[in-house]
Design an enzyme around this catalytic site. Structure first.
Site, PDB file in Angstrom:
ATOM      1  N   SER A 146       0.854  -0.927   0.022  1.00 47.58           N
ATOM      2  CA  SER A 146       0.043   0.045   0.054  1.00 47.58           C
ATOM      3  C   SER A 146       0.919   1.218  -0.070  1.00 47.58           C
ATOM      4  CB  SER A 146      -0.987  -0.169   1.036  1.00 47.58           C
ATOM      5  OG  SER A 146      -1.423   1.120   1.675  1.00 47.58           O
ATOM      6  N   LYS A 184       2.235  -3.837   6.786  1.00 52.10           N
ATOM      7  CA  LYS A 184       2.786  -3.915   5.296  1.00 52.10           C
ATOM      8  C   LYS A 184       4.276  -3.611   4.954  1.00 52.10           C
ATOM      9  CE  LYS A 184      -1.201  -5.003   3.518  1.00 52.10           C
ATOM     10  NZ  LYS A 184      -1.523  -6.219   2.659  1.00 52.10           N
ATOM     11  N   TYR A 237      -1.749  -1.466  10.729  1.00 56.06           N
ATOM     12  CA  TYR A 237      -2.142  -1.989   9.403  1.00 56.06           C
ATOM     13  C   TYR A 237      -0.823  -1.622   8.596  1.00 56.06           C
ATOM     14  CZ  TYR A 237      -3.538  -2.014   4.703  1.00 56.06           C
ATOM     15  OH  TYR A 237      -3.557  -2.232   3.528  1.00 56.06           O
TER      16      TYR A 237
HETATM   17  P1  NAD Z   1     -10.399  -7.772   1.379  1.00 51.37           P
HETATM   18  O1  NAD Z   1     -10.548  -7.940   2.622  1.00 51.37           O
HETATM   19  O2  NAD Z   1     -11.647  -7.713   0.485  1.00 51.37           O
HETATM   20  O3  NAD Z   1      -9.815  -9.165   0.566  1.00 51.37           O
HETATM   21  C1  NAD Z   1      -8.688  -9.775   1.483  1.00 51.37           C
HETATM   22  C2  NAD Z   1      -9.170 -11.027   1.409  1.00 51.37           C
HETATM   23  O4  NAD Z   1      -8.212 -11.966   2.372  1.00 51.37           O
HETATM   24  C3  NAD Z   1     -10.664 -11.403   1.978  1.00 51.37           C
HETATM   25  O5  NAD Z   1     -11.426 -12.085   1.162  1.00 51.37           O
HETATM   26  C4  NAD Z   1     -10.208 -12.149   3.506  1.00 51.37           C
HETATM   27  O6  NAD Z   1     -11.506 -13.030   3.700  1.00 51.37           O
HETATM   28  C5  NAD Z   1      -9.092 -12.913   2.817  1.00 51.37           C
HETATM   29  N1  NAD Z   1      -8.105 -13.159   4.389  1.00 51.37           N
HETATM   30  C6  NAD Z   1      -7.760 -12.275   5.282  1.00 51.37           C
HETATM   31  N2  NAD Z   1      -6.804 -13.113   6.187  1.00 51.37           N
HETATM   32  C7  NAD Z   1      -7.023 -14.277   5.636  1.00 51.37           C
HETATM   33  C8  NAD Z   1      -6.095 -15.223   5.902  1.00 51.37           C
HETATM   34  N3  NAD Z   1      -5.322 -15.380   7.169  1.00 51.37           N
HETATM   35  N4  NAD Z   1      -6.117 -16.405   5.275  1.00 51.37           N
HETATM   36  C9  NAD Z   1      -6.736 -16.557   4.246  1.00 51.37           C
HETATM   37  N5  NAD Z   1      -7.615 -15.593   3.640  1.00 51.37           N
HETATM   38  C10 NAD Z   1      -7.633 -14.233   4.464  1.00 51.37           C
HETATM   39  O7  NAD Z   1      -9.385  -6.593   0.786  1.00 51.37           O
HETATM   40  P2  NAD Z   1      -8.916  -5.924  -0.363  1.00 51.37           P
HETATM   41  O8  NAD Z   1      -9.305  -4.697  -0.477  1.00 51.37           O
HETATM   42  O9  NAD Z   1      -9.195  -6.957  -1.681  1.00 51.37           O
HETATM   43  O10 NAD Z   1      -7.373  -5.973  -0.119  1.00 51.37           O
HETATM   44  C11 NAD Z   1      -6.536  -7.044  -0.579  1.00 51.37           C
HETATM   45  C12 NAD Z   1      -5.122  -6.802  -0.139  1.00 51.37           C
HETATM   46  O11 NAD Z   1      -4.766  -5.175  -0.902  1.00 51.37           O
HETATM   47  C13 NAD Z   1      -4.923  -6.567   0.994  1.00 51.37           C
HETATM   48  O12 NAD Z   1      -3.620  -7.272   1.676  1.00 51.37           O
HETATM   49  C14 NAD Z   1      -5.023  -5.135   1.443  1.00 51.37           C
HETATM   50  O13 NAD Z   1      -4.173  -4.858   2.650  1.00 51.37           O
HETATM   51  C15 NAD Z   1      -4.268  -4.463   0.160  1.00 51.37           C
HETATM   52  N6  NAD Z   1      -4.402  -3.058  -0.248  1.00 51.37           N
HETATM   53  C16 NAD Z   1      -5.834  -2.755  -0.137  1.00 51.37           C
HETATM   54  C17 NAD Z   1      -6.134  -1.344  -0.203  1.00 51.37           C
HETATM   55  C18 NAD Z   1      -7.748  -1.083  -0.542  1.00 51.37           C
HETATM   56  O14 NAD Z   1      -8.010   0.188  -0.468  1.00 51.37           O
HETATM   57  N7  NAD Z   1      -8.705  -2.022  -0.740  1.00 51.37           N
HETATM   58  C19 NAD Z   1      -5.306  -0.527  -0.482  1.00 51.37           C
HETATM   59  C20 NAD Z   1      -3.950  -1.124  -0.364  1.00 51.37           C
HETATM   60  C21 NAD Z   1      -3.634  -2.244  -0.199  1.00 51.37           C
HETATM   61  C1  UD1 Z   2      -6.898   4.561   3.858  1.00 54.23           C
HETATM   62  C2  UD1 Z   2      -5.834   4.071   4.863  1.00 54.23           C
HETATM   63  C3  UD1 Z   2      -4.782   3.458   4.303  1.00 54.23           C
HETATM   64  C4  UD1 Z   2      -5.339   2.298   3.355  1.00 54.23           C
HETATM   65  C5  UD1 Z   2      -6.399   3.011   2.468  1.00 54.23           C
HETATM   66  C6  UD1 Z   2      -6.952   1.914   1.215  1.00 54.23           C
HETATM   67  C7  UD1 Z   2      -5.996   5.687   6.696  1.00 54.23           C
HETATM   68  C8  UD1 Z   2      -5.326   6.839   7.602  1.00 54.23           C
HETATM   69  N1  UD1 Z   2      -5.499   5.284   5.794  1.00 54.23           N
HETATM   70  O1  UD1 Z   2      -6.478   5.366   3.048  1.00 54.23           O
HETATM   71  O2  UD1 Z   2      -3.947   2.864   5.223  1.00 54.23           O
HETATM   72  O3  UD1 Z   2      -4.204   1.777   2.474  1.00 54.23           O
HETATM   73  O4  UD1 Z   2      -7.448   3.564   3.124  1.00 54.23           O
HETATM   74  O5  UD1 Z   2      -7.722   1.129   2.222  1.00 54.23           O
HETATM   75  O6  UD1 Z   2      -7.140   5.277   7.141  1.00 54.23           O
HETATM   76  N2  UD1 Z   2     -12.854  10.510   3.925  1.00 54.23           N
HETATM   77  C9  UD1 Z   2     -13.789  11.369   4.148  1.00 54.23           C
HETATM   78  N3  UD1 Z   2     -15.150  10.815   4.663  1.00 54.23           N
HETATM   79  C10 UD1 Z   2     -14.964   9.389   4.726  1.00 54.23           C
HETATM   80  C11 UD1 Z   2     -14.020   8.713   4.497  1.00 54.23           C
HETATM   81  C12 UD1 Z   2     -12.827   9.374   3.939  1.00 54.23           C
HETATM   82  O7  UD1 Z   2     -13.859  12.801   4.295  1.00 54.23           O
HETATM   83  O8  UD1 Z   2     -16.054   9.045   5.248  1.00 54.23           O
HETATM   84  C13 UD1 Z   2     -11.600  11.366   3.155  1.00 54.23           C
HETATM   85  C14 UD1 Z   2     -10.355  10.931   4.048  1.00 54.23           C
HETATM   86  O9  UD1 Z   2     -10.078  11.908   4.861  1.00 54.23           O
HETATM   87  C15 UD1 Z   2      -9.137  11.114   2.915  1.00 54.23           C
HETATM   88  C16 UD1 Z   2     -10.111  10.519   1.595  1.00 54.23           C
HETATM   89  O10 UD1 Z   2     -11.450  10.579   1.918  1.00 54.23           O
HETATM   90  O11 UD1 Z   2      -8.967  12.563   2.432  1.00 54.23           O
HETATM   91  C17 UD1 Z   2      -9.849   9.085   1.167  1.00 54.23           C
HETATM   92  O12 UD1 Z   2     -10.096   8.350   2.371  1.00 54.23           O
HETATM   93  P1  UD1 Z   2      -9.868   6.799   2.485  1.00 54.23           P
HETATM   94  O13 UD1 Z   2     -10.867   6.237   1.387  1.00 54.23           O
HETATM   95  O14 UD1 Z   2     -10.487   6.324   4.036  1.00 54.23           O
HETATM   96  O15 UD1 Z   2      -8.420   6.366   2.097  1.00 54.23           O
HETATM   97  P2  UD1 Z   2      -7.142   6.973   2.632  1.00 54.23           P
HETATM   98  O16 UD1 Z   2      -7.301   7.762   3.951  1.00 54.23           O
HETATM   99  O17 UD1 Z   2      -6.063   7.629   1.697  1.00 54.23           O
END
Ligand code: NAD
Ligand code: UD1
Length: 344
Positions: free
Chosen positions: A129, A158, A154
């Site tokens: 991330s 990472k 979290y």
């Molecule tokens: P998500 O929660 O939808 O998907 C994660 C999946 O992993 C889920 O299906 C969950 O059931 C499974 N899981 C969790 N722990 C497990 C374990 N111990 N064993 C087996 N399965 C397990 O999340 P996502 O948004 O699809 O994110 C996927 C990856 O990308 C994650 O590692 C997350 O940290 C990373 N990531 C997500 C975002 C975002 O904004 N969605 C941003 C940056 C990084």
């Molecule tokens: C957040 C996480 C980051 C994670 C990412 C994707 C934090 C500090 N960071 O990032 O670790 O990788 O999500 O899952 O939580 N906002 C509002 N109202 C809301 C929600 C969000 O104003 O109800 C604003 C936030 O202040 C920010 C922007 O929208 O400025 C994006 O927020 P969000 O979607 O939560 O993502 P990040 O904060 O960038």
């Protein structure tokens, strides 16, 4: 070079980003084995992926930390590479339950790497991330920007896994590890049948907006309008989840010719403010999104957007879908599935 047909293990493949990537892998002709403990997802996502792709991935319900499961899986399937999405991702929860986060994300990744090494599988793509950069003064953020101090467990989990993987690659030249630093994934598949289905009240901006629009939540709270940004609200680099999924195929491709530890930002290179997001959503959906301004959210940075040049040069990948498409696709998914997969 195009990627030869492979058998791929996708951990966390039933989740939001994993399910979109599984679909892209199946469409590209690969064999896919999903390992997911369903702690934050529904098997319905994979049923829908199978309908879209015309064939199903193998699904194993299990935990990456359970070496009985992973050993049996590697013995049964001839896995060429692993895409590792499994993990927990809720920032606030990680502050309350750090041990669960370090166990799932760090110990889970460690156990997975041990099982891979024991099975002789050395190609791995890891979901990291942009949070690993911490608070950065100078935008855009490139891979040469030093990693910082993420503001929560979290984010630190990472960064720990990234470092663990770098040590592993250093220790044995057989490893080929691609670390993908996602910016802010949003949107859904254009069919509207798979998308993001957060548990409870969403933490992230776009699912919150779509749930206000569909009538599940009353209004959006905008966290802060006093940031040093053009309209005072936070700026982020939102990337369409289908573009993100495509980036994983390109990373797998690149690992055919690159060994060691590699890192790529996956973003668009373009930042948008919270209010720009609200207005873009209203324009794409025709729905009003009432909002109120509140105080800043603890741990938020003012702005965060990527320099995507390295991924473009080395992976031949760039994000193609703009804000209107992200919004239209997020709305199609939310309006067709107001209860997410729970409606099935
Ligand atoms: P998500 O929660 O939808 O998907 C994660 C999946 O992993 C889920 O299906 C969950 O059931 C499974 N899981 C969790 N722990 C497990 C374990 N111990 N064993 C087996 N399965 C397990 O999340 P996502 O948004 O699809 O994110 C996927 C990856 O990308 C994650 O590692 C997350 O940290 C990373 N990531 C997500 C975002 C975002 O904004 N969605 C941003 C940056 C990084
Ligand atoms: C957040 C996480 C980051 C994670 C990412 C994707 C934090 C500090 N960071 O990032 O670790 O990788 O999500 O899952 O939580 N906002 C509002 N109202 C809301 C929600 C969000 O104003 O109800 C604003 C936030 O202040 C920010 C922007 O929208 O400025 C994006 O927020 P969000 O979607 O939560 O993502 P990040 O904060 O960038």
């Amino acid at each position: 070079m195009t990627l030869k047909k492979q058998t791929l293990l996708v951990t966390g493949g039933a989740g939001y980003i994993g399910s979109h990537t599984v679909l892209a892998l199946l469409e590209a002709g690969h064999e896919v084995v999903v390992l997911d403990n369903l702690s934050n997802s529904s098997p319905q996502s994979l049923a829908r992926v199978a309908r879209l792709a015309g064939r199903a991935p193998v699904f194993i319900e299990g935990d990456i930390r359970d070496d009985t499961v992973t050993r049996a899986l590697f013995a049964r399937y001839s896995i060429d590479a692993v895409l590792h999405f499994a993990g927990l991702k809720a920032v606030g929860e990680s502050v309350r339950e750090p041990l669960r986060y370090y166990d799932n994300n760090v110990a889970g990744s460690l156990a997975l790497c041990q099982a891979m090494a024991a099975a002789g599988v050395f190609s791995l793509v890891f979901s990291s991330s942009a949070t690993v950069y911490g608070e950065v003064a100078q935008m855009p953020i490139s891979e040469t920007t030093p990693t910082g101090r993420p503001s929560n467990p979290y984010g630190r989990s990472k960064l720990m896994v990234e470092e663990l993987l770098a040590d592993l690659a250093q220790s044995d030249p057989r490893w080929r590890i691609g670390v993908l630093r996602y910016f802010n994934p949003v949107g859904a598949h254009a069919s509207g049948s798979i998308g993001e289905d957060p548990n409870g009240i969403p933490n992230n901006l776009l699912p919150y907006i779509t749930q206000v629009a569909v009538g599940k939540l009353a209004q959006l709270t905008v966290f802060g309008d006093d940031y040093p940004t053009p309209d005072g609200t936070g700026v982020r680099d939102y990337i369409h989840v289908v573009d993100l999924a495509a980036g994983h195929l390109q990373a797998l491709n690149a690992l055919q010719t690159r060994s060691g530890w590699q890192v790529w930002n996956l973003g668009t290179g373009q930042g948008y403010s919270v209010l720009e997001m609200v207005h873009a959503f209203e324009a794409a959906s025709g729905q009003a999104v009432p909002y109120r301004i509140a105080a800043r959210r603890a741990g938020d940075v003012a702005q965060c957007w990527s320099d995507p040049a390295k991924a473009e040069q080395e992976l031949g990948w760039c994000a193609r879908r703009g804000l209107p498409e992200m919004m239209a696709d997020a709305w199609r998914w939310q309006s067709a599935n107001p209860q997410g997969y729970g409606g099935d």
